[in-house]
Design an enzyme around this catalytic site. Structure first.
Site, PDB file in Angstrom:
ATOM      1  N   LYS A   1       0.868  -1.176   0.000  1.00 55.35           N
ATOM      2  CA  LYS A   1       0.000   0.000   0.000  1.00 55.35           C
ATOM      3  C   LYS A   1       0.911   1.235   0.000  1.00 55.35           C
ATOM      4  O   LYS A   1       1.440   1.627   1.035  1.00 55.35           O
ATOM      5  CB  LYS A   1      -0.925   0.059   1.219  1.00 55.35           C
ATOM      6  CG  LYS A   1      -1.963   1.203   1.078  1.00 55.35           C
ATOM      7  CD  LYS A   1      -2.474   1.743   2.382  1.00 55.35           C
ATOM      8  CE  LYS A   1      -1.645   2.840   2.966  1.00 55.35           C
ATOM      9  NZ  LYS A   1      -1.636   4.117   2.191  1.00 55.35           N
TER      10      LYS A   1
ATOM     11  N   GLY B   1      -4.741   3.201  -1.439  1.00 52.24           N
ATOM     12  CA  GLY B   1      -5.788   3.423  -0.447  1.00 52.24           C
ATOM     13  C   GLY B   1      -5.308   4.258   0.709  1.00 52.24           C
ATOM     14  O   GLY B   1      -4.155   4.701   0.748  1.00 52.24           O
TER      15      GLY B   1
ATOM     16  N   GLY C   1      -4.639   4.961   4.874  1.00 51.11           N
ATOM     17  CA  GLY C   1      -4.158   4.218   6.035  1.00 51.11           C
ATOM     18  C   GLY C   1      -5.256   3.667   6.924  1.00 51.11           C
ATOM     19  O   GLY C   1      -5.243   2.475   7.271  1.00 51.11           O
ATOM     20  N   PRO C   2      -6.249   4.500   7.301  1.00 47.45           N
ATOM     21  CA  PRO C   2      -7.297   3.999   8.202  1.00 47.45           C
ATOM     22  C   PRO C   2      -8.162   2.902   7.590  1.00 47.45           C
ATOM     23  O   PRO C   2      -8.886   2.218   8.319  1.00 47.45           O
ATOM     24  CB  PRO C   2      -8.142   5.260   8.481  1.00 47.45           C
ATOM     25  CG  PRO C   2      -7.224   6.409   8.211  1.00 47.45           C
ATOM     26  CD  PRO C   2      -6.349   5.959   7.083  1.00 47.45           C
TER      27      PRO C   2
ATOM     28  N   VAL D   1      -7.239   0.753   4.144  1.00 50.44           N
ATOM     29  CA  VAL D   1      -6.401  -0.335   3.610  1.00 50.44           C
ATOM     30  C   VAL D   1      -5.271  -0.691   4.587  1.00 50.44           C
ATOM     31  O   VAL D   1      -5.009  -1.870   4.853  1.00 50.44           O
ATOM     32  CB  VAL D   1      -5.828   0.046   2.227  1.00 50.44           C
ATOM     33  CG1 VAL D   1      -4.841  -1.003   1.735  1.00 50.44           C
ATOM     34  CG2 VAL D   1      -6.963   0.196   1.218  1.00 50.44           C
ATOM     35  N   GLY D   2      -4.608   0.329   5.138  1.00 57.56           N
ATOM     36  CA  GLY D   2      -3.519   0.065   6.088  1.00 57.56           C
ATOM     37  C   GLY D   2      -4.003  -0.690   7.308  1.00 57.56           C
ATOM     38  O   GLY D   2      -3.357  -1.643   7.768  1.00 57.56           O
TER      39      GLY D   2
ATOM     40  N   GLU E   1      10.017   1.775  10.516  1.00 57.47           N
ATOM     41  CA  GLU E   1      10.975   2.880  10.412  1.00 57.47           C
ATOM     42  C   GLU E   1      10.141   4.145  10.539  1.00 57.47           C
ATOM     43  O   GLU E   1       9.308   4.434   9.680  1.00 57.47           O
ATOM     44  CB  GLU E   1      11.722   2.796   9.076  1.00 57.47           C
ATOM     45  CG  GLU E   1      12.950   3.670   9.049  1.00 57.47           C
ATOM     46  CD  GLU E   1      12.735   4.921   8.235  1.00 57.47           C
ATOM     47  OE1 GLU E   1      12.526   5.981   8.873  1.00 57.47           O
ATOM     48  OE2 GLU E   1      12.753   4.857   7.001  1.00 57.47           O
TER      49      GLU E   1
ATOM     50  N   CYS F   1      13.178  11.535   7.131  1.00 57.67           N
ATOM     51  CA  CYS F   1      13.059  11.150   8.537  1.00 57.67           C
ATOM     52  C   CYS F   1      14.391  11.239   9.267  1.00 57.67           C
ATOM     53  O   CYS F   1      14.429  11.406  10.483  1.00 57.67           O
ATOM     54  CB  CYS F   1      12.480   9.739   8.644  1.00 57.67           C
ATOM     55  SG  CYS F   1      13.246   8.600   7.509  1.00 57.67           S
TER      56      CYS F   1
ATOM     57  N   GLU G   1       9.068  16.616  15.333  1.00 55.74           N
ATOM     58  CA  GLU G   1       9.541  16.461  13.956  1.00 55.74           C
ATOM     59  C   GLU G   1       8.735  17.417  13.067  1.00 55.74           C
ATOM     60  O   GLU G   1       7.520  17.292  12.950  1.00 55.74           O
ATOM     61  CB  GLU G   1       9.345  15.017  13.494  1.00 55.74           C
ATOM     62  CG  GLU G   1       9.918  14.767  12.118  1.00 55.74           C
ATOM     63  CD  GLU G   1       9.830  13.306  11.691  1.00 55.74           C
ATOM     64  OE1 GLU G   1      10.761  12.839  11.022  1.00 55.74           O
ATOM     65  OE2 GLU G   1       8.828  12.643  12.023  1.00 55.74           O
TER      66      GLU G   1
END
Length: 476
Positions: A170, A201, A203-204, A206-207, A245, A279, A379
């Site tokens: 995804k 898709g 995250g909420p 498909v993830g 990660e 990151c 961040e």
């Protein structure tokens, strides 16, 4: 023409179970370029079933077969570098030459590096009467971000293929086209059907469905710490392996005796690279208190030469950040830095001069920052550098480690020996000394809330392998 309204499942382009889409916005123009299909739990179920079937045979392929497959992927990938670069530039705003060379190049580099690891990796090791065998984990769910899309896709997919795993990817909904091109590359290279599957898709949806799926054996996730925590919680009931990660707030220690002009200039340029959307960006520059004014002046001269503008225009150093949401978050944090009393050396709130649209952020530098300020803790994920003064070397190390994150650290000193000594004390998964770049064959990953597990090189391959001890295997 990239097929953005279908998914790649079981070796074919298929329609979503439920028709739903979202616009993909060009961050340089703020205009929607096209729609991309969004998946659902039903699409995940289809892809997992295909991957499960494919695992039965693909897990039994020989090293030689997988070497040939990865070599073919490298060959086909090279023919699509310009397509990938253009897609990444349009969708997340990286300047076009950088997108072609570094963004597309990172993906190619990881596939080529994995291929070399696979050629000689010891999958079996005798230990007394036992044989220790390394076998593929199974079906992998992969969730990747938008900031270095091909880098993160390739450093998951390549070692999973090398290990004999099957997978469902995804990619980020902000950068779908480069991922779809990647699927086309794998299809053309002859990856067996069901081995690699792709669903676009959110995250909420498909993830979450992937993280919870009982027939997915492992989740490999790259993204924010907040989202990583959610993935781990959803994965826990099925006791699947979770490799993450996550975020970072990496210290860049510049010690007394270091080449100040070189270290500060390099640190600022690295921070601004990719519009600060990395990151492992060296976002906290820690310098001797006595050198604060000198460091700020050098940093300002770099910021003044950093041009935020059209990703396709000549002379652009950095493009926009990826979205309105990101831009708003960065603006709030810049304002917070001013309110909390940091000295604004360059940049600041609002759009860069001469720019009236697009999610562009002014290259911003704060001096006289203390490590308890919001801009030193959170961040920011934009071209915003904080410069923190340290009383001495001991104080610099203490400040460096005073963070919930631990992805990267940077040290510049008068000698490599001195840099090594300080580098060993930084609690982070990656430490770069004297301006050295990352080594692609060495592991990449974080301590603390920057994640767990490692990617790249042989360490990346081992993430996708289970260890089996077969006692009596070597008995006479």
């Amino acid at each position: 023409m990239v097929n953005r309204m279908q998914f790649y499942i079981d070796g074919a382009w298929v329609d979503p179970v439920v028709k739903k889409s979202t616009p993909v916005v060009n961050p340089a123009t703020e205009e929607a370029m096209y729609e991309v299909a969004l998946g659902s739990k039903a699409d995940v179920d289809k892809a997992v079933a295909a991957a499960r079937r494919a695992f039965e045979t693909y897990s039994q392929t020989s090293r030689e077969e997988r070497v040939a497959l990865l070599a073919k992927i490298v060959e086909v990938y090279k023919t699509r570098m310009k397509d990938i670069g253009a897609a990444v530039s349009d969708e997340m705003g990286a300047p076009l030459p950088m997108a072609e060379r570094l963004q597309a190049g990172a993906g190619l580099g990881h596939i080529a590096s994995t291929l070399e690891v696979l050629k000689n990796y010891p999958f079996e090791e005798p230990m007394g009467s036992a044989m220790v065998v390394r076998e593929p984990v199974g079906v992998i769910g992969m969730i990747t971000p938008w900031n270095w899309p091909l880098n993160q896709i390739a450093c998951k997919v390549a070692p999973a293929l090398a290990a004999g795993c099957t997978m469902i990817l995804k990619p980020s909904e902000f950068t779908p086209s480069s991922a779809l091109i990647f699927a086309e590359i794998l299809h053309e290279a002859g990856v067996p059907k069901g081995v690699f599957n792709l669903i676009n898709g959110l995250g909420p949806e498909v993830g979450a469905a992937m993280s919870e799926h009982p027939d997915i054996d492992m989740i490999s996730f790259t993204g924010s710490t907040r989202a990583g925590v959610d993935v781990a919680k959803r994965a826990a009931p099925t006791v699947k392996r979770v490799s993450q990660e996550l975020g970072g707030k990496s210290p860049n220690i510049i010690l007394e005796g270091a080449d100040l002009a070189k270290a500060v200039t390099g640190g600022v340029m690295h921070m601004f690279n990719n519009s600060g959307q990395s990151c492992n960006a060296p976002s906290r520059m820690i310098v001797p208190l006595s050198k604060m004014k000198e460091v700020a002046a050098i940093a300002k001269s770099v910021a003044d030469k950093t041009k935020a503008g059209d990703p396709r225009a000549e002379g652009t150093t950095i493009g926009p950040v990826v979205s309105r949401i990101q831009w708003d978050k960065i603006q709030k944090l810049i304002q917070k830095g001013i309110e909390e009393g940091a000295t604004l050396v360059a940049g600041g709130p609002g759009l860069p001069e001469g720019v009236n649209k697009g999610f562009y952020v002014r290259p911003t530098i704060f001096a006289d920052v203390t490590n308890d300020m919001t801009i030193a803790r959170e961040e920011i994920f934009g071209p915003v550098l904080t410069i923190i003064g340290a009383k001495d070397e001991e104080d610099a190390v203490k400040i460096a480690n005073d963070t919930p994150y631990g992805l990267a650290g940077y040290v510049s000193a008068d000698t490599v020996e001195h840099a090594r000594k300080v580098g060993r004390r930084i609690r982070a998964g990656n430490v770069n000394l004297q301006g050295a770049p990352n080594e692609r064959t060495a592991p990449f990953g974080g301590y603390k809330q920057s994640g767990n597990g490692r990617e790249w090189g042989k360490y990346g391959l081992e993430e996708y392998l289970e260890v089996k001890a077969v006692a009596g295997y070597n008995a006479a």
